[in-house]
Scaffold this active site. Structure first.
Site, PDB file in Angstrom:
ATOM      1  N   ARG A  35       0.802  -0.951  -0.001  1.00 33.24           N
ATOM      2  CA  ARG A  35      -0.127   0.034   0.048  1.00 33.24           C
ATOM      3  C   ARG A  35       1.105   1.118   0.031  1.00 33.24           C
ATOM      4  O   ARG A  35       0.719   2.114  -0.724  1.00 33.24           O
ATOM      5  CB  ARG A  35      -0.936  -0.167   1.160  1.00 33.24           C
ATOM      6  CG  ARG A  35      -1.633   1.019   1.347  1.00 33.24           C
ATOM      7  CD  ARG A  35      -2.530   1.031   2.553  1.00 33.24           C
ATOM      8  NE  ARG A  35      -1.855   0.797   3.701  1.00 33.24           N
ATOM      9  CZ  ARG A  35      -2.528   0.728   5.009  1.00 33.24           C
ATOM     10  NH1 ARG A  35      -3.794   1.119   5.132  1.00 33.24           N
ATOM     11  NH2 ARG A  35      -1.705   0.934   6.292  1.00 33.24           N
ATOM     12  N   ALA A  78      -4.637  -9.375   8.866  1.00 38.51           N
ATOM     13  CA  ALA A  78      -5.808 -10.166   9.048  1.00 38.51           C
ATOM     14  C   ALA A  78      -7.217  -9.006   9.322  1.00 38.51           C
ATOM     15  O   ALA A  78      -6.983  -8.000  10.087  1.00 38.51           O
ATOM     16  CB  ALA A  78      -5.872 -11.232   9.740  1.00 38.51           C
ATOM     17  N   SER A 130       2.866 -20.951   8.660  1.00 40.81           N
ATOM     18  CA  SER A 130       3.222 -21.026  10.104  1.00 40.81           C
ATOM     19  C   SER A 130       4.757 -20.823   9.946  1.00 40.81           C
ATOM     20  O   SER A 130       5.537 -21.685   9.046  1.00 40.81           O
ATOM     21  CB  SER A 130       2.841 -21.773  10.951  1.00 40.81           C
ATOM     22  OG  SER A 130       3.459 -22.070  11.962  1.00 40.81           O
ATOM     23  N   LYS A 184      -4.843 -23.910  10.558  1.00 44.53           N
ATOM     24  CA  LYS A 184      -3.958 -22.895  11.228  1.00 44.53           C
ATOM     25  C   LYS A 184      -4.175 -22.316  12.471  1.00 44.53           C
ATOM     26  O   LYS A 184      -3.322 -22.285  13.378  1.00 44.53           O
ATOM     27  CB  LYS A 184      -3.579 -21.865  10.215  1.00 44.53           C
ATOM     28  CG  LYS A 184      -2.730 -20.713  10.918  1.00 44.53           C
ATOM     29  CD  LYS A 184      -1.225 -21.071  10.845  1.00 44.53           C
ATOM     30  CE  LYS A 184      -0.389 -20.281  11.855  1.00 44.53           C
ATOM     31  NZ  LYS A 184      -0.359 -18.881  11.617  1.00 44.53           N
ATOM     32  N   HIS A 187      -3.733 -25.149  15.056  1.00 44.81           N
ATOM     33  CA  HIS A 187      -1.975 -25.203  15.199  1.00 44.81           C
ATOM     34  C   HIS A 187      -1.840 -24.094  16.090  1.00 44.81           C
ATOM     35  O   HIS A 187      -0.968 -24.467  17.213  1.00 44.81           O
ATOM     36  CB  HIS A 187      -1.530 -24.704  13.893  1.00 44.81           C
ATOM     37  CG  HIS A 187       0.159 -24.374  13.918  1.00 44.81           C
ATOM     38  ND1 HIS A 187       0.326 -23.335  14.355  1.00 44.81           N
ATOM     39  CD2 HIS A 187       1.318 -25.277  13.631  1.00 44.81           C
ATOM     40  CE1 HIS A 187       1.695 -23.318  14.542  1.00 44.81           C
ATOM     41  NE2 HIS A 187       2.221 -24.573  13.997  1.00 44.81           N
ATOM     42  N   ASN A 188      -2.275 -23.095  16.074  1.00 45.69           N
ATOM     43  CA  ASN A 188      -1.674 -22.020  17.143  1.00 45.69           C
ATOM     44  C   ASN A 188      -2.426 -22.141  18.470  1.00 45.69           C
ATOM     45  O   ASN A 188      -1.584 -21.983  19.516  1.00 45.69           O
ATOM     46  CB  ASN A 188      -2.318 -20.492  16.704  1.00 45.69           C
ATOM     47  CG  ASN A 188      -1.542 -19.998  15.311  1.00 45.69           C
ATOM     48  OD1 ASN A 188      -0.714 -20.764  14.569  1.00 45.69           O
ATOM     49  ND2 ASN A 188      -1.655 -18.614  15.375  1.00 45.69           N
ATOM     50  N   GLU A 191       0.050 -24.367  19.632  1.00 48.17           N
ATOM     51  CA  GLU A 191       1.295 -23.969  20.214  1.00 48.17           C
ATOM     52  C   GLU A 191       1.126 -23.092  21.596  1.00 48.17           C
ATOM     53  O   GLU A 191       1.956 -23.274  22.451  1.00 48.17           O
ATOM     54  CB  GLU A 191       1.420 -22.925  19.240  1.00 48.17           C
ATOM     55  CG  GLU A 191       2.524 -21.864  19.305  1.00 48.17           C
ATOM     56  CD  GLU A 191       2.509 -21.108  18.077  1.00 48.17           C
ATOM     57  OE1 GLU A 191       2.361 -21.309  17.053  1.00 48.17           O
ATOM     58  OE2 GLU A 191       2.344 -19.547  18.357  1.00 48.17           O
TER      59      GLU A 191
HETATM   60  P1  NDP Z   1       1.185  -6.965   9.932  1.00 45.71           P
HETATM   61  O1  NDP Z   1       0.387  -7.881  10.115  1.00 45.71           O
HETATM   62  O2  NDP Z   1       1.904  -6.292  10.734  1.00 45.71           O
HETATM   63  O3  NDP Z   1       0.480  -6.398   8.471  1.00 45.71           O
HETATM   64  C1  NDP Z   1       1.216  -5.151   8.017  1.00 45.71           C
HETATM   65  C2  NDP Z   1       1.035  -5.282   6.434  1.00 45.71           C
HETATM   66  O4  NDP Z   1      -0.556  -5.139   6.079  1.00 45.71           O
HETATM   67  C3  NDP Z   1       1.582  -4.038   5.652  1.00 45.71           C
HETATM   68  O5  NDP Z   1       2.077  -4.524   4.341  1.00 45.71           O
HETATM   69  C4  NDP Z   1       0.573  -2.840   5.637  1.00 45.71           C
HETATM   70  O6  NDP Z   1       0.678  -1.931   4.696  1.00 45.71           O
HETATM   71  C5  NDP Z   1      -0.766  -3.880   5.241  1.00 45.71           C
HETATM   72  N1  NDP Z   1      -1.824  -3.227   5.777  1.00 45.71           N
HETATM   73  C6  NDP Z   1      -2.473  -2.847   6.666  1.00 45.71           C
HETATM   74  N2  NDP Z   1      -3.596  -2.321   6.565  1.00 45.71           N
HETATM   75  C7  NDP Z   1      -3.886  -2.168   5.127  1.00 45.71           C
HETATM   76  C8  NDP Z   1      -4.889  -1.962   4.433  1.00 45.71           C
HETATM   77  N3  NDP Z   1      -6.208  -1.253   4.967  1.00 45.71           N
HETATM   78  N4  NDP Z   1      -4.834  -1.852   3.012  1.00 45.71           N
HETATM   79  C9  NDP Z   1      -3.650  -2.532   2.652  1.00 45.71           C
HETATM   80  N5  NDP Z   1      -2.744  -2.979   3.341  1.00 45.71           N
HETATM   81  C10 NDP Z   1      -2.673  -2.700   4.485  1.00 45.71           C
HETATM   82  O7  NDP Z   1       2.440  -7.677   8.954  1.00 45.71           O
HETATM   83  P2  NDP Z   1       2.959  -9.171   9.046  1.00 45.71           P
HETATM   84  O8  NDP Z   1       4.017  -9.182   8.002  1.00 45.71           O
HETATM   85  O9  NDP Z   1       3.366  -9.476  10.622  1.00 45.71           O
HETATM   86  O10 NDP Z   1       1.946  -9.994   8.905  1.00 45.71           O
HETATM   87  C11 NDP Z   1       1.088 -10.342   7.637  1.00 45.71           C
HETATM   88  C12 NDP Z   1       0.058 -11.314   7.973  1.00 45.71           C
HETATM   89  O11 NDP Z   1       0.719 -12.560   8.255  1.00 45.71           O
HETATM   90  C13 NDP Z   1      -0.948 -10.956   8.897  1.00 45.71           C
HETATM   91  O12 NDP Z   1      -2.237 -11.562   8.416  1.00 45.71           O
HETATM   92  C14 NDP Z   1      -0.299 -11.899  10.094  1.00 45.71           C
HETATM   93  O13 NDP Z   1      -1.451 -12.177  11.117  1.00 45.71           O
HETATM   94  C15 NDP Z   1       0.158 -13.050   9.409  1.00 45.71           C
HETATM   95  N6  NDP Z   1       1.198 -13.880   9.818  1.00 45.71           N
HETATM   96  C16 NDP Z   1       2.340 -13.537  10.887  1.00 45.71           C
HETATM   97  C17 NDP Z   1       3.123 -14.314  11.099  1.00 45.71           C
HETATM   98  C18 NDP Z   1       4.520 -13.487  12.127  1.00 45.71           C
HETATM   99  O14 NDP Z   1       5.044 -14.125  12.534  1.00 45.71           O
HETATM  100  N7  NDP Z   1       4.508 -12.050  12.083  1.00 45.71           N
HETATM  101  C19 NDP Z   1       3.526 -15.700  11.233  1.00 45.71           C
HETATM  102  C20 NDP Z   1       2.205 -15.978  10.412  1.00 45.71           C
HETATM  103  C21 NDP Z   1       0.999 -15.165   9.801  1.00 45.71           C
HETATM  104  P3  NDP Z   1       1.720  -0.694   4.822  1.00 45.71           P
HETATM  105  O15 NDP Z   1       2.938  -0.995   4.829  1.00 45.71           O
HETATM  106  O16 NDP Z   1       1.103   0.117   3.672  1.00 45.71           O
HETATM  107  O17 NDP Z   1       1.153  -0.027   6.260  1.00 45.71           O
END
Ligand code: NDP
Length: 476
Positions: A35, A78, A130, A184, A187-188, A191
């Site tokens: 974004r 999410a 995961s 998933k 799984h969590n 965990e």
């Molecule tokens: P985050 O959950 O912190 O999400 C940040 C990302 O989401 C950024 O790219 C941000 O864009 C984007 N975003 C947020 N709001 C919007 C919006 N309204 N429109 C478009 N883009 C948006 O990032 P993570 O990398 O930690 O996680 C990504 C996903 O993976 C999540 O669903 C998370 O639950 C899942 N996940 C995470 C794990 C982990 O260990 N962190 C493990 C497994 C799954 P911008 O940069 O523009 O703000």
């Protein structure tokens, strides 16, 4: 060959960025979008040499850069953010294109999204991923749901980036619509339970034997060399061994003892309540985290009297007992989680193969462990197994553990150490083994105050006793 990108990733925070790098490192030309463009530029600047990236600064550009059918991985926060991305993305797609939501979506949202996109002919795959950021980069465990035609199309790509255990990639088509995110979620939940059991074990070693964190680290290392070998036991030893730079004290002693959560554990328990699938180990872990952070309740309880003294058990015996109790409780926690998957699979018509789920959890994910191989074998031998506790190998392990397990629970009670995970696992085991449960009395109580009726052990039918009258019984 087309110069179009093979796959696109939108959402380049830590997970999306590492997943895109993993794809590129494995030879896929990846279109990348975020974004805010800074993350896209940063990815290209820092890691652009790792493979072929196609930077895109709008979803339209991303879509235009992809070969057909298009494959777009959405890796954003999410909930609402995922809906916001889909709202903008889906109108740009054509029939047969595939959207993979690899975030931690609630499986009910995934079911809704899959149905909505199916109406437009777009294939939606809710995929559990995961392994945290390291997993996303080096090989996660991937749990895709959605239509099998979409999985067939994605399979070679997913296999190329998933973790690998003895030549088998940790990815399988879990089942239709929300099945991947459901698995998933569980799984969590598992965990959470596993972490809680390990934390209780540490607390017992410390509270009963007076082990320092460093001594406990050694004990966990020795556990890690045996049947408890797992990622979580390994990192536990690392954390316990770590010294705080600022104070020189054990790290674990300077961390505030209030565990946080992002919600997947809570979802697991909420869903288990809906399905009437008892996951007491996961529930205790979620409640233990909540209680740890409830400063008001903890302040109210501080100063309540504890035991006046207890006999310290012999060290070696207690360490061996604790290992047995941890292993047995872990069997229960996993058995409960797999039961929930079975119940969910039945309730939502998914036909999930439990052996395959155990197989893809052997690598890449947070609960990866040697132990999962035994679970896979149990379900492979008997796909209809009603509970892991009934599998011959696990039955023997529990039978060998039970005396130690009981001693540990008794010792914890004598020392006043809270072990909700280990104690409830033993209670679950004893409930399953019981020939008669006091549920019969509960039925009597219900009939007494609410005429809720009961069934008898000796005669078919539903009965009520006239408790307020002459106490005669009649068929309801
Ligand atoms: P985050 O959950 O912190 O999400 C940040 C990302 O989401 C950024 O790219 C941000 O864009 C984007 N975003 C947020 N709001 C919007 C919006 N309204 N429109 C478009 N883009 C948006 O990032 P993570 O990398 O930690 O996680 C990504 C996903 O993976 C999540 O669903 C998370 O639950 C899942 N996940 C995470 C794990 C982990 O260990 N962190 C493990 C497994 C799954 P911008 O940069 O523009 O703000």
């Amino acid at each position: 060959m087309s110069d179009k990108a093979h796959i696109g990733v939108t959402g380049l925070a830590v997970m999306g960025r590492n997943l895109a790098r993993n794809l590129a490192r494995n030879g896929h030309r990846v279109a990348v979008h975020n974004r805010h463009r800074e993350r896209t530029d940063e990815l290209l600047e820092l890691f652009g040499s790792e493979g072929e990236f196609v930077p895109s600064y709008s979803l339209r550009e991303l879509v235009d850069s992809l070969e057909r059918p298009r494959r777009v991985v959405v890796m954003v926060k999410a909930g609402g953010p995922t809906d916001a991305v889909l709202e903008e993305l889906v109108p740009l797609l054509d029939e047969q294109d595939i959207v993979v939501d690899a975030g931690n979506a609630n499986f009910e949202d995934t079911r809704r999204r899959e149905a909505e996109l199916a109406e437009r002919g777009v294939r939606f795959v809710g995929a559990g991923v995961s392994g945290g950021e390291e997993g996303a980069l080096h090989g996660p465990s991937i749990m895709p749901g959605g239509a099998s035609s979409a999985y067939r199309d994605l399979e070679p790509t997913l296999r190329s980036i998933a973790a690998d255990v003895e030549g088998t990639p940790c990815v399988t088509h879990v089942g239709p619509d929300g099945a991947g995110h459901f698995v998933k979620m569980v799984h969590n939940g598992i965990e959470y339970a596993d972490m809680q059991l390990i934390a209780e074990t540490y607390d017992l070693l410390r509270g009963v034997l007076g082990h320092t964190p460093a001594q406990s680290a050694e004990t966990f290392r020795s556990f890690d060399r045996g049947r408890l070998n797992s990622y979580l036991i390994g990192i536990t030893a690392e954390v316990l061994d770590h010294t705080d730079e600022r104070t020189g004290r054990p790290f674990v002693d300077v961390v505030l003892d209030q565990a946080e959560q992002k919600g997947t554990g809570r979802w697991t328990v909420q869903n288990a309540l809906e399905l009437a699938s008892p996951v007491s180990g996961i529930a205790e872990a979620v409640f233990a985290r909540s209680l740890s952070g409830n400063t008001e309740l903890r302040a109210a309880g501080s100063g309540l009297p504890g035991p006046r003294g207890a006999r310290t058990p012999e060290r070696e015996q207690f360490v061996a007992d604790v290992e047995q109790a941890l292993y047995a409780s872990k069997i229960v926690a996993y058995a409960q989680g797999f039961d929930q998957i079975r119940a969910g699979s039945h309730a939502y018509g998914w036909e999930i193969d439990l052996a395959s789920v155990a197989a893809i959890w052997r690598g890449g994910c947070i609960i990866r462990a040697k132990f999962l191989d035994r679970i896979r074998a149990a379900y492979e031998q008997n796909p209809g197994l009603a509970s892991l506790l009934a599998d011959e190998d696990f039955r023997q392990a529990l039978s060998g553990a039970q005396e130690s397990w009981r001693r540990v629970v008794a010792t914890a009670a004598e020392f006043g150490l809270p072990t909700p995970g280990i104690s409830s696992a033993l209670a679950y085991y004893d409930t399953l083994r019981a020939e008669r449960l006091p549920a019969a009395l509960v039925q009597g109580q219900r009939d007494y105050f609410g005429a809720h009726t009961y069934r008898r052990t000796d005669v078919d039918g539903v009965f009520h006793t006239e408790w307020a009258g002459d106490r005669s019984e009649h068929e309801a």
